[in-house]
Write a protein that holds these residues in place. Sequence first.
Motif, short mmCIF file in Angstrom:
data_model
loop_
_atom_site.label_atom_id
_atom_site.label_comp_id
_atom_site.label_asym_id
_atom_site.label_seq_id
_atom_site.Cartn_x
_atom_site.Cartn_y
_atom_site.Cartn_z
N MET A 1 0.93 -1.39 0.03
CA MET A 1 0.00 -0.14 -0.09
C MET A 1 0.98 1.26 0.08
SD MET A 1 -3.14 1.23 2.83
CE MET A 1 -3.94 -0.41 2.48
N ARG A 2 0.54 2.25 -0.99
CA ARG A 2 1.50 3.59 -0.87
C ARG A 2 1.26 4.33 0.26
NH1 ARG A 2 0.54 8.83 -2.26
NH2 ARG A 2 -1.59 8.56 -2.49
N MET A 3 2.47 4.62 0.84
CA MET A 3 2.52 5.64 1.90
C MET A 3 1.91 6.97 1.74
SD MET A 3 4.06 5.81 5.13
CE MET A 3 5.47 4.93 4.97
N LEU A 4 1.02 7.41 2.53
CA LEU A 4 0.57 8.66 2.47
C LEU A 4 1.70 9.56 2.55
CD1 LEU A 4 -2.44 9.82 2.89
CD2 LEU A 4 -1.89 10.40 5.09
N THR A 5 1.34 10.73 1.78
CA THR A 5 2.34 11.99 1.94
C THR A 5 1.57 13.30 2.62
OG1 THR A 5 1.48 12.62 -0.30
CG2 THR A 5 3.67 11.00 -0.08
N LEU A 6 2.53 13.85 3.18
CA LEU A 6 2.11 15.13 3.99
C LEU A 6 2.92 16.14 3.67
CD1 LEU A 6 1.27 13.71 7.64
CD2 LEU A 6 -0.20 14.50 6.07
N ALA A 7 2.20 17.46 3.63
CA ALA A 7 3.26 18.73 3.61
C ALA A 7 2.68 19.19 4.92
CB ALA A 7 2.77 19.45 2.52
N VAL A 8 3.94 20.11 5.41
CA VAL A 8 3.67 20.96 6.61
C VAL A 8 3.61 22.39 6.46
CG1 VAL A 8 4.24 21.02 8.99
CG2 VAL A 8 4.36 18.87 8.00
N ILE A 9 2.62 22.99 6.94
CA ILE A 9 2.88 24.58 6.89
C ILE A 9 3.00 25.09 8.41
CG2 ILE A 9 1.81 26.74 6.47
CD1 ILE A 9 0.25 25.13 4.06
N GLY A 10 4.14 25.53 8.52
CA GLY A 10 4.08 25.95 9.79
C GLY A 10 5.17 24.83 10.83
N ALA A 11 6.51 25.08 10.80
CA ALA A 11 7.32 24.08 11.30
C ALA A 11 7.81 24.36 12.83
CB ALA A 11 8.62 24.01 10.40
N GLY A 12 6.81 24.82 13.66
CA GLY A 12 7.15 25.34 15.11
C GLY A 12 6.95 23.85 15.89
N LEU A 13 6.66 24.13 17.25
CA LEU A 13 6.64 22.97 17.98
C LEU A 13 5.52 21.95 17.62
CD1 LEU A 13 6.98 21.50 20.76
CD2 LEU A 13 5.10 22.99 21.57
N ARG A 14 4.21 22.34 17.48
CA ARG A 14 2.98 21.59 16.91
C ARG A 14 3.48 20.87 15.53
NH1 ARG A 14 1.74 19.02 20.21
NH2 ARG A 14 -0.43 18.53 19.70
N GLY A 15 4.14 21.70 14.60
CA GLY A 15 4.03 21.13 13.31
C GLY A 15 5.25 20.21 13.14
N THR A 16 6.41 20.66 13.72
CA THR A 16 7.40 19.52 13.99
C THR A 16 7.10 18.32 14.91
OG1 THR A 16 9.02 21.27 14.07
CG2 THR A 16 9.87 19.21 14.81
N GLY A 17 6.27 18.25 16.04
CA GLY A 17 5.89 17.29 16.67
C GLY A 17 5.10 16.33 15.62
N TYR A 18 3.78 16.81 15.23
CA TYR A 18 3.13 15.74 14.39
C TYR A 18 3.98 15.22 12.94
CZ TYR A 18 -1.01 18.07 16.51
OH TYR A 18 -2.00 18.66 17.47
N ALA A 19 4.80 16.07 12.45
CA ALA A 19 5.53 15.37 11.41
C ALA A 19 6.37 14.21 11.97
CB ALA A 19 6.33 16.51 10.73
N ARG A 20 6.99 14.56 13.15
CA ARG A 20 7.95 13.45 13.66
C ARG A 20 7.06 12.29 13.88
NH1 ARG A 20 11.49 16.61 17.83
NH2 ARG A 20 12.50 17.20 15.63
N LEU A 21 6.13 12.45 14.64
CA LEU A 21 5.40 11.18 14.88
C LEU A 21 4.76 10.34 13.78
CD1 LEU A 21 2.91 12.46 17.98
CD2 LEU A 21 4.46 10.71 18.07
N ALA A 22 4.50 11.19 12.63
CA ALA A 22 4.00 10.62 11.47
C ALA A 22 5.13 9.75 11.03
CB ALA A 22 3.48 11.75 10.35
N ARG A 23 6.29 10.33 10.69
CA ARG A 23 7.41 9.71 10.03
C ARG A 23 7.78 8.50 11.09
NH1 ARG A 23 11.17 12.81 11.30
NH2 ARG A 23 12.44 11.19 12.52
N GLU A 24 8.04 8.59 12.24
CA GLU A 24 8.57 7.67 13.21
C GLU A 24 7.44 6.56 13.44
OE1 GLU A 24 9.55 9.79 16.79
OE2 GLU A 24 11.30 10.52 15.85
N GLY A 25 6.34 6.92 13.09
CA GLY A 25 5.34 5.88 13.32
C GLY A 25 4.89 5.00 12.13
N GLY A 26 5.58 5.44 11.10
CA GLY A 26 5.54 4.89 9.64
C GLY A 26 4.07 5.29 9.29
N LEU A 27 3.32 6.31 9.43
CA LEU A 27 2.22 6.62 8.98
C LEU A 27 2.11 7.34 7.96
CD1 LEU A 27 0.80 7.95 12.51
CD2 LEU A 27 0.37 5.57 11.30
N ALA A 28 2.99 8.09 7.49
CA ALA A 28 3.21 9.02 6.35
C ALA A 28 4.46 9.56 6.04
CB ALA A 28 2.15 10.23 6.54
#
Length: 422
Positions: A1-28
């Motif tokens: 199954m193709r991995m979901l792709t995400l773009a992030v607008i705003g790389a502060g605490l919350r944007g960075t945190g969500y992106a890191r969780l998505a990558r480390e969890g293999g979600l996107a």
Amino acid sequence: MRMLTLAVIGAGLRGTGYARLAREGGLAEIVAVAEPDQDRRADFAAEHGIPAERAFADWRDLLAGERLADAVIVATQDRLHLQPTVRAAELGYHILLEKPMAPTEEDAAAIAAAADRNGVILAVCHVMRYAPYTTRLKQLLDEGRIGQIMNIQHLEQVGWWHQAHSFVRGNWRNEAESAPMLLAKACHDLDWIVHIKGEVPERVSSFGKLVHFTKESRPAAAADRCLDCSIEPTCPYSAKRLYMDCLADPARHYWPLGAVTRDFTEDGVLTALREGPYGRCVYACDNDVVDSQVVIMEFADGTSATCTVTAFGALEHRKTRIFGTHGSIEGDGETLRVHDFLTNEVSVIDALATGGASAASGHGGGDGALLEAFVAAVRDNDPALIPTDAQASLATHRVVWAAEQARHTRTVVSIGKAPHHA
């Protein structure tokens, strides 16, 4: 199954945190970023392997052409949510939107309308709904363990140092620049109460103001900056103590120290406290948001709820007491004490919280569970997997705005019957 792709607008605490969780969890896979701060943008791009042509200083450039990802995380400052979110919806991006939706009802309604009009999934980051603790509590209530809910008492302890960091010295200190304290910090909490009760209240009142962090409360010997202050060693809000102590704890480099400086050395922190906003005396800032507030809600069935938000406590999980006709439940974010009136027995239930209460530690597992739900909803094209969609969140934001109206006018405010679900 193709991995979901995400773009992030705003790389502060919350944007960075969500992106890191998505990558480390293999979600996107994180494939693009827009962030005006050059250093943050570069670090974010390096962490996620984003090529230079997909690392933008301005969100308008990221959203200027064809879609670069399946979905976008919008985690800009509160007053900058409207335009990128509406534009992303028009381009067909599914959207994970950091709370609050927007500072005003007009802007939040425009965001909800854009999502509905363009048929995209929009999840608002009310992470408290997604935490394992909430799931277990809601299950007990839905099973009828305490009968009809008659009253809810909910406490949000912001934390004395967190208040000083974010709401006195930091980005959310001034309502005109960000949002009212209740919206910026506690729209989570009113949304959670609505979710637990299962309905939006009919009437709301509220009391609260800025009492302590004012020039009138300033000790006579206090200096404008903590580094120059003779009474700093005896002040609980000392910026020097707070941020210098963070140096010895790498977990706190990310937050709160990362908001103060990117130079995690003694000289770097001292320079930031000498020159930047986080070194100011808490009694000599341009803050105007409340430091304590109480919201009182009445539901259609005559039952009630209160929410207390206060700076003056430890930063801990929220605490809640729920009183029913057959029993009661006390929760502290980690365990639930269920009192059965029939047997007079008390059961202690582990609510399986993961991590601490703060954003830096994932809101007790809520951040990760939110991301999992959002990715599943987008992957399966199933909006029903999102309990905090645009319309549901707009309904609970309206409770916040009604409470603010009540606080300013010293009245009881009725909440209109706008379309919503709990």
